[in-house]
Structures are given as C-alpha cells and as structure tokens.
Design a protein around this motif. Sequence first.
Motif, short mmCIF file in Angstrom:
data_model
loop_
_atom_site.label_atom_id
_atom_site.label_comp_id
_atom_site.label_asym_id
_atom_site.label_seq_id
_atom_site.Cartn_x
_atom_site.Cartn_y
_atom_site.Cartn_z
N PHE A 237 41.25 50.30 40.78
CA PHE A 237 41.90 49.13 40.19
C PHE A 237 43.41 49.18 40.37
CE2 PHE A 237 39.21 46.09 38.60
CZ PHE A 237 38.12 46.60 37.93
N ARG A 238 44.00 50.33 40.15
CA ARG A 238 45.45 50.45 40.26
C ARG A 238 45.93 50.10 41.66
NH1 ARG A 238 46.94 56.11 37.11
NH2 ARG A 238 46.38 55.43 35.01
N ALA A 239 45.17 50.54 42.66
CA ALA A 239 45.59 50.34 44.04
C ALA A 239 45.45 48.89 44.48
CB ALA A 239 44.79 51.24 44.97
N HIS A 240 44.52 48.16 43.84
CA HIS A 240 44.28 46.78 44.26
C HIS A 240 45.27 45.86 43.55
CE1 HIS A 240 42.13 43.16 45.45
NE2 HIS A 240 41.43 43.92 46.26
N SER A 241 46.56 46.09 43.79
CA SER A 241 47.61 45.33 43.10
C SER A 241 47.90 44.00 43.76
CB SER A 241 48.90 46.16 43.05
OG SER A 241 49.30 46.52 44.35
N SER A 242 47.45 43.82 45.00
CA SER A 242 47.62 42.53 45.66
C SER A 242 46.41 42.26 46.54
CB SER A 242 48.89 42.50 46.52
OG SER A 242 48.72 43.27 47.67
N SER A 244 46.10 41.57 49.50
CA SER A 244 46.14 42.01 50.89
C SER A 244 45.81 43.49 51.06
CB SER A 244 47.54 41.74 51.48
OG SER A 244 48.52 42.46 50.75
N GLU A 245 45.70 44.25 49.98
CA GLU A 245 45.56 45.69 50.10
C GLU A 245 44.13 46.17 50.29
OE1 GLU A 245 47.51 47.83 47.03
OE2 GLU A 245 49.48 47.03 47.51
N GLY A 246 43.15 45.41 49.82
CA GLY A 246 41.78 45.86 49.93
C GLY A 246 41.47 46.98 48.96
N LEU A 247 40.24 47.50 49.05
CA LEU A 247 39.79 48.55 48.15
C LEU A 247 39.97 49.93 48.76
CD1 LEU A 247 36.48 46.93 46.87
CD2 LEU A 247 38.70 46.93 45.74
N LEU A 248 40.17 50.92 47.91
CA LEU A 248 40.31 52.29 48.37
C LEU A 248 38.97 52.83 48.85
CD1 LEU A 248 42.58 53.91 45.63
CD2 LEU A 248 43.28 52.97 47.84
N SER A 249 39.01 53.70 49.84
CA SER A 249 37.81 54.38 50.32
C SER A 249 37.59 55.65 49.51
CB SER A 249 37.96 54.72 51.79
OG SER A 249 38.98 55.71 51.96
N LEU A 250 36.45 56.28 49.73
CA LEU A 250 36.17 57.56 49.07
C LEU A 250 37.24 58.58 49.42
CD1 LEU A 250 34.19 59.47 47.53
CD2 LEU A 250 33.16 59.96 49.75
N LEU A 251 37.65 58.63 50.68
CA LEU A 251 38.70 59.56 51.10
C LEU A 251 40.02 59.25 50.41
CD1 LEU A 251 39.71 61.85 52.91
CD2 LEU A 251 40.08 60.15 54.73
N ASP A 252 40.37 57.96 50.31
CA ASP A 252 41.61 57.56 49.64
C ASP A 252 41.64 58.07 48.19
OD1 ASP A 252 42.54 56.16 51.86
OD2 ASP A 252 41.55 54.31 51.23
N VAL A 253 40.55 57.84 47.47
CA VAL A 253 40.50 58.23 46.06
C VAL A 253 40.51 59.75 45.92
CG1 VAL A 253 39.13 58.14 43.94
CG2 VAL A 253 39.34 56.10 45.37
N ALA A 254 39.77 60.43 46.78
CA ALA A 254 39.75 61.90 46.73
C ALA A 254 41.15 62.47 46.94
CB ALA A 254 38.80 62.44 47.80
N GLN A 276 29.93 54.38 45.57
CA GLN A 276 29.53 53.02 45.92
C GLN A 276 29.26 52.18 44.67
OE1 GLN A 276 29.53 51.80 49.15
NE2 GLN A 276 29.48 49.89 47.97
N LEU A 277 28.60 52.77 43.67
CA LEU A 277 28.32 52.03 42.43
C LEU A 277 29.62 51.65 41.71
CD1 LEU A 277 25.28 54.03 41.01
CD2 LEU A 277 25.27 51.70 41.93
N ILE A 278 30.56 52.59 41.67
CA ILE A 278 31.83 52.32 41.01
C ILE A 278 32.61 51.27 41.78
CG2 ILE A 278 34.02 53.33 40.25
CD1 ILE A 278 32.50 56.03 40.09
N SER A 279 32.61 51.37 43.11
CA SER A 279 33.29 50.38 43.94
C SER A 279 32.69 49.01 43.74
CB SER A 279 33.19 50.80 45.41
OG SER A 279 33.91 49.90 46.24
N ASN A 280 31.37 48.93 43.59
CA ASN A 280 30.73 47.64 43.36
C ASN A 280 31.13 47.04 42.01
OD1 ASN A 280 29.40 47.64 45.81
ND2 ASN A 280 27.50 48.48 45.00
N ASP A 281 31.27 47.90 40.99
CA ASP A 281 31.74 47.41 39.68
C ASP A 281 33.14 46.83 39.80
OD1 ASP A 281 29.43 48.09 38.38
OD2 ASP A 281 30.17 50.01 37.62
#
Length: 333
Positions: A237-242, A244-254, A276-281
């Motif tokens: 959620f924090r990363a999706h501030s605009s 144009s940024e899209g969602l973080l990947s598993l590698l990004d979050v790790a 994947q479940l968390i990303s879907n939420d």
Amino acid sequence: MYSTLQFIVSQLQQQGFSEGDITAGADISEALINDPWPYLSHDQYHRLVENIYQLSNDPAIGLNLSRGFKARHMGISGYAAMSSQTFAQARTVSINYRVLKDPYIYLSHSFKNDNWRISLAGAYPADEQVARFSIEGHIVRTARFCKDLTGHDKSLTAINLNYSPPAYASLYEQLLPCPVNFNQNENSISFDPAVLTQDLPAADEALFALCSRDCDQKLSQFDENNSFKNKVYDEIFRAHSSISEGLLSLLDVANRLYISPRTLRRKLQNENTSFQLISNDTRKDLALHYLNHNTLTTKEIAYALGYSSVNNFHRAFKQWTGKPVSEYTKPTD
C-alpha cells in the motif's frame, strides 16, 4: 505505551459513547485497541470512522476529538519525547517509537533548502471523509504535541491540505498556530528548522534513559510478534502512492523487509497465506477506491493494478465482490 486509536476511543467514551458502539461492525478487538501500534485494515478503519461520524453527528469531529491532546496521552513514548534534551532528539524518539502513528496516515520527513516538512499520505486509498478525519486529527495532535515539548506555538510554520475548505474552516484557525492553506498539491506540515536545536524545558537525562529502555523493549516485542501478512500488506500500500507506480513484486517487498524472497514465502506460508493472496487484497481495495471516485477508466485501473487485460480485471472484480464493475461506476471506456 498508547496508540492514536486508543486515544480516539477514550475521547469518544468520555463523550458517553460505548466501545461497542464505536467499533460496531469493524471487527476491532480489545487487544487491538490496547496495542501500541495497531494495524487496521482498509475495511476496519473505514467502518470505525463511519461510526464516529454517525455517533457524534459532528462534521468537525476530526478536529474536535484531538483539541485536548497532550503528549502524556502517548504514555511512555510521550514521556521519552518530553524528557529529551533537544527537539531534534525528541524528533528521533517520535520516529523510532512511532509516536502519533495514525492507523491511516503514512509520514515521510524531508529537509530541503533549510525547510523541514512532513508529508502526510494515505497508507491506502480512502474515501474523502475518512482521509480528512485522519488528516485533521493528525495536524491538531502534532501542534499540541510540539507545544507540550517546547512550551511555545512557534514550531509549525505552515500546513498545506489537498482538499477544499470545509464549512467549519474557521475552526482550523482556532486550533492551529500557523497558516493553513487549502487546495494544495499535498497534505504536509512545515516546521521551523531552528526549533531542532532548542533545549526542551522538561529535559531529564535519567527519565529519558528509563523511558527509552522501556520503549525499546516494547518495540522489539512488537516487531517479533507483528505478522508478515501485515508487513507485506503495508509495504504494498505504501508503495502504491500514485497510479503510475504499479504494485510491488515479491522480490521488491522482500528487499524492503531485508529478507530473501524464499524466507518471505516461508513466513507467509506459516501464517496460512501467500504473497499472491495479499496482493489480491491490495488490488481489491485500490480498485474500489478508483471506481468510487470515477476519475479513471476501467482500462486504466486494470493496467495500473497489473492486469494484462480488462477482461481479467472484470473477472477478478466479480470474484471479489460478487458484482460486476458496471454496478460501481458509470461506463467511461
């Protein structure tokens, strides 16, 4: 240590409202209220704020709830800040121990051209009323907190807000010690950087050491007990501030959690969930926000949330809500 959530609930109880009525339908337990750093989901926080407006029948409740705020309301962490030698040390305490942490607001500090500013962004998309409630409460508590620390009203120099003046705008002038500018590009609080070097009137080295040690222990326990599900959800959620940024990947979050992707997968499996479940939420909450505000086309929303086609987004949305996208927005594509 006490949280902003606990402060809000206690202030409403003093007005005669029961905890049950305040949290009705929000699935907020007693343990969560007493948690010094509670995690509330999008749905929990929205329901809580809706209850508060309905119970109080006060459009300015976001401001009024915090007009009596004192640093001591934050418990040990508040006393650690007050007993700091300088405002700069108190600032470090506030960041490290998450003093004034709001369930909705994500803070980012910046220094540029001798200007100290804190930007207030939503940890996740929220309705205008919910966002305004959080912003109003936070700016009042920040002003009261700074006055408690320094003994004066000169710490804040300006407040910028990204929404139009409400009907009760004059209340902002009464409760806040600096100019308030509406219809700005962001929500932010600007400070006088000179205040950082000022000695605090309640500075007490022994008390500071005692309070800091207690805060360190509680923060360590919290970090150990906090679920990785919540941590992943929060990071996305924090990363999706605009848009144009899209969602973080598993590698990004790790990488943000300083662990390997394999370790993150294992920890989520131990909590009976997956990335994947968390990303879907996350996608669900973001989709509902954009559709409710109706500023983007369905196609733009679908691609922003990482779907390869609009049809895939439509199918996912139907699975989430049991309803088609058309029931949430007018056709714009």
